[in-house]
Design a protein around this motif. Structure first.
Motif, PDB file in Angstrom:
ATOM      1  N   UNK A 497      22.080  23.915  -0.914  1.00  0.00           N
ATOM      2  CA  UNK A 497      21.987  22.472  -1.126  1.00  0.00           C
ATOM      3  C   UNK A 497      21.222  21.816   0.027  1.00  0.00           C
ATOM      4  N   UNK A 498      21.538  22.204   1.255  1.00  0.00           N
ATOM      5  CA  UNK A 498      20.902  21.582   2.403  1.00  0.00           C
ATOM      6  C   UNK A 498      19.403  21.788   2.425  1.00  0.00           C
ATOM      7  N   UNK A 499      18.972  22.990   2.131  1.00  0.00           N
ATOM      8  CA  UNK A 499      17.540  23.279   2.123  1.00  0.00           C
ATOM      9  C   UNK A 499      16.829  22.421   1.088  1.00  0.00           C
ATOM     10  N   UNK A 500      17.435  22.300  -0.083  1.00  0.00           N
ATOM     11  CA  UNK A 500      16.833  21.527  -1.167  1.00  0.00           C
ATOM     12  C   UNK A 500      16.854  20.032  -0.841  1.00  0.00           C
ATOM     13  N   UNK A 501      17.939  19.576  -0.280  1.00  0.00           N
ATOM     14  CA  UNK A 501      18.078  18.141  -0.021  1.00  0.00           C
ATOM     15  C   UNK A 501      17.100  17.676   1.048  1.00  0.00           C
ATOM     16  N   UNK A 647      19.663  22.061   8.170  1.00  0.00           N
ATOM     17  CA  UNK A 647      19.229  22.571   9.466  1.00  0.00           C
ATOM     18  C   UNK A 647      18.721  21.477  10.384  1.00  0.00           C
ATOM     19  N   UNK A 648      18.538  20.289   9.839  1.00  0.00           N
ATOM     20  CA  UNK A 648      18.182  19.160  10.700  1.00  0.00           C
ATOM     21  C   UNK A 648      19.398  18.663  11.478  1.00  0.00           C
ATOM     22  N   UNK A 649      20.580  19.112  11.089  1.00  0.00           N
ATOM     23  CA  UNK A 649      21.788  18.869  11.883  1.00  0.00           C
ATOM     24  C   UNK A 649      22.032  20.140  12.678  1.00  0.00           C
ATOM     25  N   UNK A 650      21.920  20.043  13.972  1.00  0.00           N
ATOM     26  CA  UNK A 650      21.819  21.234  14.817  1.00  0.00           C
ATOM     27  C   UNK A 650      23.166  21.833  15.193  1.00  0.00           C
TER      28      UNK A 650
END
Length: 956
Positions: A497-501, A647-650
């Protein structure tokens, strides 16, 4: 009404009397017409006095002996006046009767004093006779003239009042009583102005203006009301420049005359000087914030300004201006309509909803309007009105899926599960492709504990709307209730989900460039580290009790705190958090109106170094903001028991108990563990909690009561089995289960049937719905001896509240974060003996307390103090550890940037202002934008002329 958003005007003006103010609004249509105004508060009466106060004719040829009585007054007069000032008129009369006339300034003076007493008790005829007799004895007695003037003014005999006040003024001046003369002149101006207004009310406008002019010439220092009313008359005559001058003269004499600024605004509006009109109306409201006419005029001017902005295609500015106009006058039809047009053009349909409320009143058979108005009222917190409007919409069109969906939302929020189920099923029946109704049906099923069917509804929503952010995030949240977080497919679902979002979220902001002042930020001798927190839960919400610690305890010498409150709600908890933030030197920003990109730009503008989001995949999150990477270091904390997948949240803040070093659960973020003895959370109890902890109920009842206040979604089949085993192994024990879902009798009976099937009689279980008030909710712990935690999704706030109310919590350790939260909390409090390693031990520990009632009572007596003294409530120590982590993560970023610069020296920037700590940026763009919220009820586009997109949110 055409789509060109032409704003007609409803000009508002007012007229001011010498005494009180009387206002009313007048309207015009299409083009600006003359401005009309009302007159004074005094009723129109003949100049002769009323029966209770005979007409007074002032004799202006006052003799030389005038006022002699005042010179002979003794000290007893001051005593009499003191009595009258405290309204002891009977005592004053008695003293007058007992006093020598010579002490009262002669017989004339005594009569004047009697007149004042009679006037004070409302005996106007007696007062008149006394004043008139005093005047007869001493025609120059100013007190008598003042008394006669007051009676005449009160009775509407303004000509007599003017003459008497003039005589009183002149008499006072003649004997050197300048203060009294000035006061008489002020009252003269008021009565004279009322006389002019009477002429105007009788249709004698010319005579009224002549009277106002006479006042201005005769008593210029007290002519504020006359100038004001002259301005109104001049506007009616179309003499706008002169009217403006008159209003400004009124303000010069009396700066509190808000209505003068109001009418200046009307003049400017009539001459199309919109900016000047806006300034005048704002000045009016600064003087008198509750002045209705000022609000109406400002609303009209803002409507014109919004229309000009819309003509220039500045839709965002036009929308903001129309909304501001409506904030001052919710009856402004043109503002509602033009706002709807502008929002529709900008595809901001949820905001366009506001405009259609008035249209709904005009077109009562339009189902779309009633539905949209219902959503508006729900957003304003008026659920009863929203329910009524949705029902009206369904009555207009029984096959209209949107109001059916929205009815289901309201029923779900109030725990009326059966009604919610019926309306949501009707919605998907009449429109099987209605994605948001499928999503909302999933939320309902989740809240009633039917997670598997909830997930099916989420999947159906996604099939109908592949990019639906809400359903996807709701699905991820639901996995935590029934699946172990370490299961590979659960971890993969979040990462996918994160990659797609992130790709859908749109291009990130330009990457921030490191500058010299960055390294070492937050350490002695260096600039402060800027830490920002983003949350929609800054009100009475679970997250708020854990966010409070860093808000009130941060190191203001080394850390600059900025809180971005994106909550639509505000309550006492909001104010407490705001107070904590400001008192600790932080900054509080209310940003609910900003979309995710605007919020990101705001954060970048504040040069935030470390950005912490507190929501995860729960309601109203702003993960889209973090996808835009407004800060160099981005962290997730508190709100969600799993990975964001982004991944933008480190980094993710946790501890070694929730997420041990050998955890099998995977995260896209790097785990950062708060050092022992702290948990990853720090609890601040609600001050509304009962001040005293009650005795354990087992002391008086003779049996143990187990309890659970967690949501029904967390009570899985495995939990029910464990609870049944505990009850069966503990003779006489009971279960006290509080949940929102128990507002529905069907759900209550279903739970009892499930437990009955496991061998537990219904009489042993109390199923209790939610309490609205926090204090009442917490007081319900008085009925519980031991709380039972849920699994695999353990309680958090419920656990802390239970401990604060003296109730120990039995929890079960697991292999993932959500499962181990209870273990982390209990370990931080020093109650590891209430942490079971497996279900067998969970049942054994609970049942063993059936014979340990004395131990339960003893533990309860000291548990609150134990909690408050534990690391779980150590705000200062916890925040110190947390901010050390922030500084270390920030320095890591600085070091990484330094290494990158060393590798590519040619691209290194050395701006002159680097040492000032300003933010730098370089280009780095990708993707398209998507702005929305998560874990929420939704609405969709309604058909017809008044189409709009409605989004209804539900907090978990």
């Amino acid at each position: 009404m055409s789509d060109d958003a032409r704003a007609t005007a409803q000009d508002v003006d007012s007229e001011r009397s010498g005494g009180d103010r009387a206002d009313r609004a007048f309207s015009r249509v299409s083009s600006v017409q003359s401005v009309e105004s009302c007159d004074e508060t005094h009723a129109c009466r003949p100049e002769s006095s009323s029966a209770g106060a005979p007409a007074v004719r002032a004799h202006l040829d006052v003799g030389a002996r005038g006022g002699a009585v005042l010179k002979r007054r003794g000290g007893v007069v001051e005593t009499i006046r003191s009595l009258m000032r405290v309204r002891r008129f009977a005592d004053a009369l008695e003293l007058i009767n007992r006093s020598q006339c010579s002490a009262l300034g002669g017989e004339a003076g005594a009569l004047a004093l009697r007149g004042e007493c009679y006037e004070g008790i409302g005996a106007a005829p007696d007062a008149f006779r006394a004043y008139d007799s005093s005047r007869g004895l001493d025609i120059g007695n100013p007190d008598a003239w003042c008394g006669l003037a007051r009676l005449a003014h009160a009775s509407g005999a303004y000509t007599d009042a003017v003459n008497c006040f003039r005589a009183a003024r002149d008499a006072y001046a003649r004997i050197g009583m300048t203060k009294e003369a000035e006061e008489a002149e002020k009252k003269l101006a008021a009565a004279w102005t009322d006389l002019g207004t009477t002429y105007k009310a009788n249709g004698e406008s010319k005579r009224a203006m002549e009277t106002y002019a006479e006042i201005i010439a005769a008593v210029p220092h007290h002519a504020a009301a006359a100038y004001y009313n002259m301005g109104v008359s001049l506007v009616e005559c179309g003499r706008l420049v002169e009217a403006e001058s008159a209003y400004r003269s009124s303000i010069a004499l009396d700066s509190s005359r808000a209505e003068a600024y109001c009418n200046i605004g009307v003049v400017f509006k009539m001459t199309n000087r919109i900016d000047d009109a806006l300034d005048a109306c704002e000045k009016c409201l600064r003087i008198s914030p509750d002045f209705d006419l000022g609000k109406k005029n400002l609303s009209l001017v803002l409507t014109d300004q919004g229309t000009e902005l819309k003509k220039k295609n500045l839709l965002a500015d036009a929308i903001a201006t129309y909304e501001r106009a409506l904030s001052y006058d919710t009856t402004n039809v043109e503002a509602y309509y033009n706002l709807g047009v502008a929002c529709a053009e900008a595809e901001e349909y949820d905001r366009a909803i506001i405009a259609y409320e008035n249209a709904g009143r005009l077109r009562p058979q339009c189902a779309e309007i009633w539905n949209n108005a219902g959503v508006l009222y729900k957003e304003r917190g008026n659920d009863a009105r929203a329910m009524d409007y949705y029902r009206r919409a369904v009555a207009c069109n029984p096959n209209f899926a949107q109001p059916l969906n929205n009815l289901g939302v309201l029923h779900t929020m109030t725990g009326e599960a059966q009604q919610a189920l019926e309306t949501l099923q009707r919605a998907v029946t009449v429109d099987p492709s209605y994605a948001v109704a499928h999503n909302n049906l999933g939320v309902l099923l989740r809240d009633t504990g039917d997670i598997e069917h909830a997930c099916e509804s989420y999947r159906e929503c996604i099939r109908n709307s592949p990019n639906d952010r809400h359903a996807e995030q709701n699905y991820l949240l639901a996995l935590n209730y029934v699946r172990q977080g370490e299961e590979p497919d659960v971890c993969e679902a979040h990462a996918t989900w994160g990659t797609r979002f992130v790709k859908l979220a749109g291009p990130p902001l330009k990457a921030r460039r490191a500058v010299r002042s960055d390294s070492g930020a937050g350490t002695p001798g260096r600039r402060k580290l800027v830490v920002g927190y983003v949350s929609p839960d800054m009100y009475t919400h679970s997250v708020s009790y854990f966010a409070a610690a860093p808000f009130r305890s941060h190191d203001k010498e080394s850390v600059k705190l900025v809180v971005y409150n994106v909550s639509k709600f505000c309550d006492a908890q909001t104010e407490r958090l705001r107070k904590f933030t400001l008192e600790s030197g932080g900054e509080w920003r209310d940003c609910a109106s900003l979309d995710e990109r605007e919020l990101a730009e705001c954060i970048r503008g504040d040069c935030v170094d470390v950005l912490v989001e507190l929501t995860g995949h729960t309601a109203n999150n702003r993960l889209g903001t973090l996808a835009l990477e407004p800060a160099p270091v981005q962290i997730t904390w508190i709100g969600y028991p799993n990975s964001t997948g982004m991944r933008s949240i480190h980094y993710r803040i946790t501890d070694k108990v929730c997420d041990p070093l050998d955890t099998k659960q995977t995260f896209t973020e790097q785990l950062v563990r708060i050092p022992s003895p702290h948990s990853f959370l720090c609890y601040t109890p609600n001050p509304e909690a009962p001040q005293q902890v009650s005795d354990a109920p087992c002391a008086s009842q003779g049996f143990v009561t187990f309890g659970c206040f967690n949501t029904m979604a967390k009570v899985t089949a495995d939990v029910r089995v464990a609870w049944s085993q505990i009850l069966l192994a503990t003779p006489g024990s009971r279960l006290y289960f509080k949940s929102k879902a128990f507002a529905c009798e069907v759900i209550r009976q279903r739970f009892l049937s499930q437990m009955s099937a496991l061998g537990v009689d219904n009489w042993r279980i109390d199923c209790v719905p939610l309490e609205r008030e926090t204090s009442s909710h917490l007081a319900m712990y008085d009925r519980v001896d031991i709380a039972l935690d849920t699994f695999p999704y353990a309680g958090t706030t419920t656990t802390c509240e239970s401990l604060h109310m003296g109730v120990p919590v039995l929890t079960l350790a697991g292999a993932c974060h959500a499962h181990n939260v209870g273990k982390s909390l209990m370990t931080a409090v020093g109650l590891e003996r209430f942490v079971a390693k497996d279900v067998i031990e969970y049942v054994r520990i609970a049942s063993s307390y059936g014979n340990k009632m004395d131990e339960i009572r003893e533990l309860r007596r000291g548990l609150r103090e134990k909690l408050l003294r534990s690391p779980l409530c150590d705000a200062a120590g916890f925040t110190q550890s947390l901010e050390v982590i922030y500084r270390n993560l920030w320095q890591r970023w600085c070091d990484e940037k330094a290494r990158e610069s060393d590798d590519d020296e040619d691209e290194r920037s050395d701006e002159d202002d680097d040492d000032n700590g300003q933010c730098g940026s370089v280009d780095d763009s990708k993707g398209d934008s998507n702005q929305d919220t998560a874990e929420q009820y939704e609405g969709d586009e309604s058909a017809g002329e008044f189409s709009s997109k409605l989004i209804d949110t539900l907090e978990i």
